[in-house]
Design a protein around this motif. Structure first.
Motif, short mmCIF file in Angstrom:
data_model
loop_
_atom_site.label_atom_id
_atom_site.label_comp_id
_atom_site.label_asym_id
_atom_site.label_seq_id
_atom_site.Cartn_x
_atom_site.Cartn_y
_atom_site.Cartn_z
N TYR A 1 17.97 60.53 139.81
CA TYR A 1 16.88 59.96 139.02
C TYR A 1 17.33 58.66 138.39
CZ TYR A 1 14.95 64.68 139.33
OH TYR A 1 14.48 65.88 139.79
N LYS A 2 16.38 57.81 138.14
CA LYS A 2 16.63 56.61 137.35
C LYS A 2 15.74 56.68 136.11
CE LYS A 2 18.24 53.21 140.70
NZ LYS A 2 17.99 51.87 141.29
N PRO A 3 16.19 56.10 135.02
CA PRO A 3 15.35 56.09 133.82
C PRO A 3 14.00 55.43 134.11
CG PRO A 3 17.57 55.36 133.30
CD PRO A 3 17.49 55.44 134.79
N LEU A 4 12.94 55.97 133.50
CA LEU A 4 11.62 55.38 133.66
C LEU A 4 11.56 54.05 132.91
CD1 LEU A 4 9.58 58.64 132.99
CD2 LEU A 4 10.07 57.61 135.21
N LYS A 5 10.71 53.17 133.39
CA LYS A 5 10.63 51.84 132.79
C LYS A 5 10.26 51.90 131.32
CE LYS A 5 8.51 47.30 133.46
NZ LYS A 5 7.56 46.50 134.26
N TRP A 6 9.36 52.83 130.96
CA TRP A 6 8.94 52.89 129.56
C TRP A 6 10.04 53.42 128.66
CZ3 TRP A 6 8.68 56.89 126.09
CH2 TRP A 6 8.78 58.19 126.59
N GLN A 7 11.07 54.07 129.25
CA GLN A 7 12.15 54.62 128.44
C GLN A 7 13.22 53.59 128.08
OE1 GLN A 7 13.45 57.80 131.06
NE2 GLN A 7 12.13 59.31 130.06
N ILE A 8 13.14 52.39 128.67
CA ILE A 8 14.17 51.38 128.42
C ILE A 8 14.33 51.06 126.94
CG2 ILE A 8 14.73 48.94 128.79
CD1 ILE A 8 13.77 49.27 131.67
N PRO A 9 13.23 50.83 126.18
CA PRO A 9 13.42 50.59 124.74
C PRO A 9 14.05 51.78 124.01
CG PRO A 9 11.24 49.89 125.43
CD PRO A 9 11.83 50.64 126.58
N LEU A 10 13.83 53.00 124.52
CA LEU A 10 14.45 54.16 123.91
C LEU A 10 15.96 54.15 124.12
CD1 LEU A 10 12.03 57.15 124.66
CD2 LEU A 10 12.29 55.84 122.56
N PHE A 11 16.40 53.82 125.33
CA PHE A 11 17.84 53.70 125.58
C PHE A 11 18.44 52.65 124.64
CE2 PHE A 11 16.80 55.79 129.57
CZ PHE A 11 17.93 56.54 129.83
N GLN A 12 17.73 51.58 124.47
CA GLN A 12 18.24 50.50 123.63
C GLN A 12 18.34 50.92 122.17
OE1 GLN A 12 15.44 47.37 124.60
NE2 GLN A 12 16.86 46.46 126.07
N VAL A 13 17.27 51.51 121.63
CA VAL A 13 17.29 51.86 120.21
C VAL A 13 18.29 52.97 119.93
CG1 VAL A 13 15.47 53.65 120.15
CG2 VAL A 13 15.76 52.10 118.22
N LEU A 14 18.51 53.86 120.89
CA LEU A 14 19.51 54.91 120.71
C LEU A 14 20.92 54.31 120.70
CD1 LEU A 14 17.98 57.68 123.00
CD2 LEU A 14 18.01 57.65 120.50
N ASP A 15 21.14 53.29 121.56
CA ASP A 15 22.43 52.59 121.53
C ASP A 15 22.64 51.90 120.18
OD1 ASP A 15 23.66 53.20 123.93
OD2 ASP A 15 22.57 51.64 125.04
N TYR A 16 21.59 51.27 119.67
CA TYR A 16 21.68 50.64 118.35
C TYR A 16 21.98 51.66 117.26
CZ TYR A 16 19.71 46.35 120.36
OH TYR A 16 19.51 45.21 121.11
N ALA A 17 21.40 52.85 117.39
CA ALA A 17 21.64 53.90 116.41
C ALA A 17 23.10 54.33 116.41
CB ALA A 17 20.73 55.10 116.68
N VAL A 18 23.67 54.50 117.61
CA VAL A 18 25.08 54.88 117.71
C VAL A 18 25.97 53.81 117.09
CG1 VAL A 18 26.96 55.36 119.33
CG2 VAL A 18 24.69 56.33 119.74
#
Length: 523
Positions: free
Chosen positions: A32-49
């Protein structure tokens, strides 16, 4: 920070846990690849870490992959990279939380060995709802249902997934108050900073992910009383190298249909679906028709409104402001209605005022008995006839029996049994007196506004039709529509000329046919 949109982000790194994207691909065997709409979620979770954002609330339509990403993928990713931290995951039920805990544990068991830290679960302490890491790490995960036992357990990361199960729970003032108390006393007090050796302590992370169910669900409560910032604005700050105050909530809402590129986190043009392969534009329009605008906006768009703001509208029934026969748009000729449709008489019987001992209850408010049928092919509710008047109890008993005989035994009778209305003994007597007729009753548990929702959905879609007979008066139709338009969910007040018996009777018909659809439709 590099954009997650760049292709090189998907290249393998030395360890699959070096980036959230790689971890996602690795635990899904690169199928699977991440869905396009999930890209901001990956980003904000990285910022949270990284400690740049601390409080995140995420709203997205159901069945769009948010739980798999946020619960299973992110929590396991965070724990293998921070094996000294404590994590709490909560859901609306203990069984759901157990399912999450089990999945996270299994991911770490299988893939933890591929990471730099290589955490191992304690052999004697790896339950589905609670597990610990072996020395030298001190990490722990606790999975509990909402309102579950988490007291005494500190956490560096807390994820709350769907703390409320159903709309009727979200609308309950008692449960809303309990939810707010639970968050204030059991959740917020558990958070503690993320300390790192020779580094500045990072703020804790708390994430609320859920579909919106009411203006006073958990997201609504937090947005009302705590500082917050829109997700699009927050992402612009974070991408430019800034950070968000640890006490400020970032509200990331992903509506099923874009509301315009200027407000959409993904910059989608207006009415662009969030995940078109799952639900395209036509699917979502059909979904709006099936749910009704108010619930579609709440569940699929993330914009709940007060039920009282979703009222019966004049334009649903007339093409002009005047109440006259020529302007009616909600009628159908008697000859155009299939006589073989399932048909019932739905009674709303007025409540009696309590009398002193040995005094008879004779006075009553308006009662209403609606003859209605349902066409499941067109999703239309037909109102054939309305028996309504203000009579004493004995006269109402007589009228019900007369109408029951005149309707015939092909028409079932359904009586709403509200507190203070006709005694259950009366209904039992009817069933004994007319054994060839189908007679049923029910005691409503939800409030009037909640019960009227299905009727509003039908009316909004033009599927509430009043049957007109040749040479028959339409005055009763205007009377019914006026009561629908004036309905506010409050109890009727005869002294103020306010009645809701027609709405209750119509609502009873709409809900009955909705709940019993399987009885009248072929496989």
């Amino acid at each position: 920070m590099k954009s997650i949109n760049e292709p090189k982000q998907y290249k393998h790194t030395e360890y699959p846990s070096d980036s959230l994207v790689d971890w996602f691909n690795h635990i899904h065997y690169y199928t699977y690849k991440p869905l396009k709409w999930q890209i901001p979620l990956f980003q904000v979770l990285d910022y949270a870490v990284q400690g740049k954002v601390s409080r995140i609330m995420i709203s997205a339509p159901p069945q769009h992959g948010k739980t798999e990403l946020l619960v299973n993928t992110f929590i396991s990713y965070y724990m293998v990279n921070n094996p000294q931290d404590k994590v709490i995951v909560t859901a609306y039920s203990e069984s759901r939380a157990t399912k999450y805990g089990s999945r996270i544990r299994d991911i770490i068991k299988e893939f933890g060995k591929d990471t730099l830290t290589k955490p191992q679960l304690k052999q004697d302490y790896q339950r589905k709802t609670n597990f610990l890491f072996e020395h030298p790490y001190d990490g722990e995960l606790l999975a509990a249902g909402a309102h579950g036992a988490i007291m005494g357990n500190p956490a560096n990361l807390i994820l709350i997934d769907d703390p409320i199960k159903e709309i009727k729970d979200a609308r309950s003032p008692t449960l809303q108050e309990d939810l707010e108390d639970w968050y204030d006393t059991s959740i917020d007090t558990r958070l503690r900073k993320r300390y790192r050796v020779h580094k500045k302590a990072l703020p804790p992370i708390i994430i609320v992910v859920a579909q919106r169910l009411d203006v006073r669900d958990l997201q609504g409560i937090l947005l009302e009383k705590e500082p917050n910032i829109d997700g699009k604005e927050a992402m612009e700050i974070l991408r430019s190298g800034g950070s968000i105050n640890p006490n400020t909530w970032v509200n990331m809402n992903f509506p099923a249909l874009s509301e315009g590129s200027d407000v959409d986190i993904l910059c989608r043009p207006k009415d662009t679906p969030l995940w078109s392969k799952h639900k395209n534009y036509e699917d979502l329009l059909a979904d709006r028709r099936r749910r009704g605008t108010q619930r579609f906006n709440m569940i699929m768009q993330g914009h709940p409104t007060n039920e009282n703001d979703y009222q019966f509208k004049h334009e649903w029934f007339y093409n002009d402001t005047d109440y006259n026969d020529e302007n009616l748009t909600c009628t159908i000729d008697y000859n155009d209605v299939d006589l073989l449709l399932p048909t019932g008489r739905f009674w709303d019987l007025a409540a009696h005022t309590k009398k002193k001992k040995r005094q008879r209850q004779t006075k009553t408010d308006y009662y209403a008995g609606t003859l209605a049928s349902m066409d499941y092919t067109n999703d239309c509710l037909y109102i054939h006839h309305l028996e309504r008047s203000k009579r004493d109890v004995r006269e109402v008993n007589r009228i019900i029996r007369t109408v029951l005989v005149n309707d015939g035994n092909n028409v079932f009778t359904h009586i709403e049994q509200e507190p203070g209305s006709m005694p259950l003994l009366f209904i039992d007597n009817l069933q004994s007196e007319y054994p060839t007729h189908t007679i049923s009753s029910y005691s409503p548990r939800e409030d009037k506004m909640y019960r009227s929702y299905e009727l509003k959905r039908l009316a909004e879609n033009g599927c509430l039709k009043f049957v007109v007979h040749p040479h028959g008066s339409r005055e009763w139709i205007h009377t019914a529509i006026k009561e629908l338009e004036n309905f506010d969910g409050e109890d009727s007040d005869a002294n103020k000329g306010k009645h809701d018996d027609i709405v209750d009777s119509f609502s009873s018909a709409a809900n009955y046919f909705k709940l019993n659809r399987i009885l009248y439709t072929p496989y």
